[in-house]
Enzyme design. Structure first.
Site, PDB file in Angstrom:
ATOM      1  CE1 TYR A 152      -4.408  -1.110  -0.170  1.00 48.96           C
ATOM      2  CE2 TYR A 152      -3.328  -3.023   0.782  1.00 48.96           C
ATOM      3  CZ  TYR A 152      -4.414  -2.459   0.138  1.00 48.96           C
ATOM      4  OH  TYR A 152      -5.492  -3.239  -0.207  1.00 48.96           O
ATOM      5  CD  GLU A 178      -6.907  -5.903   0.776  1.00 45.42           C
ATOM      6  OE1 GLU A 178      -5.679  -5.912   1.022  1.00 45.42           O
ATOM      7  OE2 GLU A 178      -7.428  -5.130  -0.055  1.00 45.42           O
TER       8      GLU A 178
END
Length: 399
Positions: A95, A137
């Site tokens: 990310y 997630e």
């Protein structure tokens, strides 16, 4: 929670995102891959070339800018993308790399410095959204890992057998190479298939719907060869290079396009071409239930020879009571010839499975789904009764 000042900046940036969103996302991918070429192992590079990935990301960014002050409305999009991410084994450390490239792309395309208030606000907003994805997630990974027969990352499967469904579609029956248990999945879900293709510098991952019902001793994926230009690299490799006994790396089942455990309305399943794959899993699963819910199955194909998974339908019709119809473009041996239109739907849904009485699940080529969505809305079906799966990057069906 984002501050009112940041939310205001995001709202103010909506017009420029509408105008330059695709350019921004194309630049984003260029920067991302230039700085982190190893990430090409996680992305479908064909979708980069045809522009679909950039369009999908632009749409997601635009949606976030519009809905950031109502995060609960973002969750359906977050859930859909998070499922795709776990099929690719996206991890928290990815990310920051993505965020850095996104801010650099915004700076370049808007011609403002990274220190500008708009870029700083988007940096804060991205960090907030990244945390939502990472947490969601993590829960999905844990759910997959902890169930009987479950796993995270990729697991080696052997090809037990290959069945030729049509001259361009094959079914691959997959069993765990470690001979361990096999996790249950929800009807409609998919797996990620990871391949090292000789002569190709990067690993390729593609998602394929599971086309059999849960609870079998195998997983089944049903794959169409794509010989055109550009050719389907992974699909063609499966067709041309692999045979029984060969192995594949498979991610745990994922996807939010699923049949409810207990549908409250009649179920109408509509597919075209190889889009039949998740619908077949849904059909088999629904017919196993003791339920008063009626089930209608509609499949569209070029002709009878191109009709995939016909034997499955014959077997189901021999043992279950459900309405089943076919529409063939250039073959009059089906129940309707030509495009699926209102005349065909009037005939197919004459038993009462229409409008407020049913939920519609559909999958197929993108133009087919755009047309079907409009057809159903014109019949008075409400948007919330429509459920669909888009192969590849998620694009809106709204015309």
């Amino acid at each position: 929670m984002l501050s009112p000042e940041v939310l205001s900046v995001l709202k103010q940036s909506v017009p420029v995102l509408e105008e330059k969103g695709v350019e921004i996302t194309k630049t984003f991918y260029e920067i991302l891959f230039e700085r982190n070429p190893e990430l090409k192992n996680l992305f479908n590079l064909a979708n980069q070339r045809n522009g679909n990935q950039a369009k999908a990301l632009a749409g997601a960014i635009f949606a976030y800018a519009n809905l950031a002050e109502h995060p609960e409305q973002l969750m359906p999009m977050v859930n859909r993308i998070a499922h795709k991410h776990i099929s690719l084994n996206i991890l928290p450390e990815h990310y920051p790399l993505v965020g850095e490239a996104l801010l650099m792309a915004l700076s370049k395309e808007l011609d403002i410095p990274l220190e500008h208030g708009l870029i700083q606000s988007w940096g804060e907003a991205y960090q907030s959204l990244a945390e939502v994805f990472i947490n969601h997630e993590a829960n999905l990974y844990e759910e997959n890992d902890n169930q009987p027969g479950g796993w995270r990352d990729f697991r080696r499967f052997n090809i037990d057998k290959i069945v030729e469904e049509t001259d361009e579609i094959k079914s691959f029956y997959l069993v765990p190479a470690d001979e361990g248990g096999l996790a249950l999945f929800k009807a409609g879900q998919y797996v990620g298939v990871k391949l090292d293709i000789p002569g190709h510098p990067y690993q390729e991952i593609r998602q394929y719907s599971l086309s059999d019902s849960p609870g079998q001793a195998h997983y089944r994926i049903t794959v169409k060869a794509e010989p055109g230009k550009p050719a389907g690299m992974v699909s063609n490799h499966l067709h041309q290079q692999l045979s029984g006994g060969d192995s594949l790396m498979i991610s745990a089942p994922a996807g939010d396009f699923i049949l409810p455990k207990a549908p409250e309305r009649d179920v109408v399943l509509v597919s075209a071409g190889v889009g039949v794959t998740p619908m077949m899993s849904m059909l088999k699963t629904q017919l196993q239930k003791q339920s008063d819910i009626s089930t209608t199955f509609i499949h569209c194909a070029q002709n009878k020879e191109k009709h995939c998974l016909q034997q499955d339908i014959k077997d189901l019709k021999a043992s279950h009571n459900f309405a089943c119809f076919t529409a063939y473009m250039d073959d009059d041996s089906g129940d309707h010839q030509g495009f699926l239109d209102q005349t065909a739907m009037d005939k197919f849904l004459a038993d009462g499975s229409a409008n407020n009485n049913a939920d519609y699940y559909f999958c197929g080529p993108f133009p087919f789904m755009v047309a079907l969505r409009k057809l159903l809305l014109d019949r008075g079906v409400k948007e919330e009764q429509l459920h669909y799966e888009v192969f590849g990057p998620t694009l809106s069906l709204a015309a």
